[in-house]
Design a protein around this motif. Sequence first.
Motif, short mmCIF file in Angstrom:
data_model
loop_
_atom_site.label_atom_id
_atom_site.label_comp_id
_atom_site.label_asym_id
_atom_site.label_seq_id
_atom_site.Cartn_x
_atom_site.Cartn_y
_atom_site.Cartn_z
N UNK A 1 0.99 4.23 -2.97
CA UNK A 1 0.74 5.68 -2.82
C UNK A 1 1.84 6.49 -3.52
N UNK B 1 4.39 7.60 -2.27
CA UNK B 1 5.01 8.58 -1.37
C UNK B 1 6.24 7.98 -0.70
N UNK C 1 0.84 -1.21 0.00
CA UNK C 1 0.00 0.00 0.00
C UNK C 1 0.87 1.26 0.00
N UNK C 2 1.95 1.22 0.78
CA UNK C 2 2.86 2.38 0.82
C UNK C 2 3.45 2.61 -0.57
N UNK D 1 9.08 8.95 2.37
CA UNK D 1 9.41 9.91 3.43
C UNK D 1 10.89 9.81 3.76
N UNK D 2 11.52 10.97 3.88
CA UNK D 2 12.92 10.96 4.31
C UNK D 2 12.94 10.75 5.83
#
Lengths: 85, 146
Positions: free
Chosen positions: A65, A67, A61-62, A69-70
């Motif tokens: 998306x 997206x 799922x991540x 993230x740092x």
Amino acid sequence: MTEEKLLVRLSGTAAEVLNELVRRGYFATKSEAIRAGILRLGESFGLFKSSMHYWRELGEEIKKTGKKMTHEEILEALKKLEQEA
Amino acid sequence: MSKKPERAYLDSMVFIFGRLEECNSRLVLFLAQLGEFEVVTSELILEEVERFFRENFSREAGYLARKYVEELSFRIIKRSDINAEKSLLMGKIKGKDLENVATVKHENLKYLVAYDKDYGEAGVKEYITPKEFVKLFNLKPYDKEY
């Protein structure tokens, strides 16, 4: 938590596979390999969805998306989470 | 040789960093998945982890993260169970850490796995970083503390 203590005698292919799983380092001990095997069996028969199932689904799922993230963004989001708690 | 932990309380950061980065928190989660120790969490952890993934990724990610924590947890402690411990700790522990420390005391746990210097500064003796926790299982940890 239910507990079961078993003495399992294995021979032939089952014993060979078990030894190989440990020898190749997939599992640290034979007990660990047997434990994981039972859970996988339960999962494949639909008895439950393991934490591993949700771990994988969450990872997918991540990815979906798109997206990322740092490390700094994660820290920032964690800080926000704490402040709002 | 030191005795391996049997139970531990995992802070939300362990679940969050563990899912998002290659780090010691991930090793902690893998150890739990292998049944090497029992995970204790609380309603707060469930809410925080769900909210983090929902707000930063998607509603579905929030749901899956919550389910993951639920499935991995041997026990999830309710807020209503820790009122006595919270009253005792009030003023000694920062508000944001109060529920976590109260749960650890309530369950008489030896380890609170987190990476937050506030626990150390408040003298929470159960506090341990993911790196130090991994070492208790004789695993080689990553260099980073979390």
